[in-house]
Motif scaffolding. Structure first.
Motif, short mmCIF file in Angstrom:
data_model
loop_
_atom_site.label_atom_id
_atom_site.label_comp_id
_atom_site.label_asym_id
_atom_site.label_seq_id
_atom_site.Cartn_x
_atom_site.Cartn_y
_atom_site.Cartn_z
N ALA A 291 43.88 35.97 61.96
CA ALA A 291 44.36 34.60 62.19
C ALA A 291 45.61 34.56 63.07
O ALA A 291 46.50 35.41 62.95
CB ALA A 291 44.66 33.92 60.85
N THR A 292 45.67 33.56 63.96
CA THR A 292 46.82 33.41 64.86
C THR A 292 47.55 32.08 64.69
O THR A 292 48.51 31.82 65.39
CB THR A 292 46.39 33.57 66.33
N TYR A 293 47.08 31.23 63.78
CA TYR A 293 47.81 30.00 63.44
C TYR A 293 47.33 29.54 62.07
O TYR A 293 46.37 30.09 61.51
CB TYR A 293 47.65 28.90 64.50
N THR A 294 48.00 28.53 61.51
CA THR A 294 47.82 28.20 60.09
C THR A 294 46.38 27.81 59.75
O THR A 294 45.87 28.21 58.70
CB THR A 294 48.78 27.06 59.68
N TYR A 295 45.74 27.04 60.59
CA TYR A 295 44.37 26.64 60.31
C TYR A 295 43.47 27.88 60.22
O TYR A 295 42.61 27.98 59.34
CB TYR A 295 43.87 25.69 61.39
N GLU A 296 43.70 28.84 61.13
CA GLU A 296 42.92 30.08 61.07
C GLU A 296 43.24 30.89 59.82
O GLU A 296 42.36 31.58 59.29
CB GLU A 296 43.16 30.93 62.32
N ASN A 297 44.48 30.82 59.33
CA ASN A 297 44.80 31.49 58.07
C ASN A 297 43.83 31.04 56.99
O ASN A 297 43.30 31.86 56.22
CB ASN A 297 46.22 31.17 57.61
N ALA A 298 43.60 29.74 56.92
CA ALA A 298 42.70 29.20 55.91
C ALA A 298 41.24 29.55 56.22
O ALA A 298 40.48 29.96 55.33
CB ALA A 298 42.87 27.68 55.82
#
Length: 200
Positions: free
Chosen positions: A105-112
């Motif tokens: 992941a490279t940003y918060t949405y991708e974290n999820a």
């Protein structure tokens, strides 16, 4: 400044719950060790069997931005946010077999998004989850993880060791900038997400 105005912004951005026994702790990618330190405390209280740190590095930087605080304690060379957060967890006596891996992941949405892929691949049913994050990042983080885990009950556990939190954010230029930056990001990012969802 108008107290009602401040209170509404504060209640929207700064989410905090009393954590309960859960299936996992999620940690959105970060260079701040306090997130993993807080997760380790909850783990040692017996609240969760697993911790899932997430993150490669910020899409804006194109590489891991480095340890943001407590460099004297965590002075290694880290390629990803996940690698760094894992090291913090291990130094705080979390068993490596209880640390799950998400390092794309490279940003918060991708974290999820990628955390959901990890738990699905492992066949985990996440009924309850704790989310460890920075205080001013709480609402945006929660919104993203709720999108990917709509059936999960979340308990948001913001770190206490932060210079910008619900009690003082409006007293400094930095706090005001960070909080209204979050308001702006939520508006912009979730406008796009909502449009995409309405077209499905």
């Amino acid at each position: 400044m108008n107290d009602k105005f401040l209170n509404q912004i504060t209640e929207f951005i700064f989410v905090e719950d009393k954590p309960e026994k859960s299936d996992v702790i999620f940690i959105p990618g970060s260079g701040f060790p306090q997130l993993a330190e807080e997760a380790a405390k909850l783990y040692h209280q017996g609240l969760v069997p697993y911790i899932l740190p997430s993150g490669r590095y910020s899409v804006l930087n194109g590489k891991f931005a480095g340890v943001q605080e407590k460099k004297e304690l965590y002075d290694g060379e880290y390629e990803t946010e996940w690698e760094f957060l894992k090291e913090v967890l291990k130094k705080n006596h979390v068993s490596e077999e209880h640390i799950l891996r998400e390092d794309k992941a490279t940003y918060t949405y991708e974290n999820a998004i990628y955390s959901r892929k990890v738990t699905d691949c492992l066949g985990m049913e996440i009924k309850k989850a704790i989310l460890c994050c920075k205080p001013y990042h709480a609402r945006r983080s929660l919104l993203y993880y709720q999108l990917l885990y709509p059936e999960t009950q979340f308990f948001v556990r913001p770190i206490q060791d932060s210079d910008v939190k619900r009690e003082n954010w409006y007293l400094t230029e930095k706090g005001i900038r960070l909080v209204f930056g979050e308001v702006q990001k939520i508006g912009e990012q979730f406008e796009d997400i909502t449009k995409e969802m309405s077209m499905e």
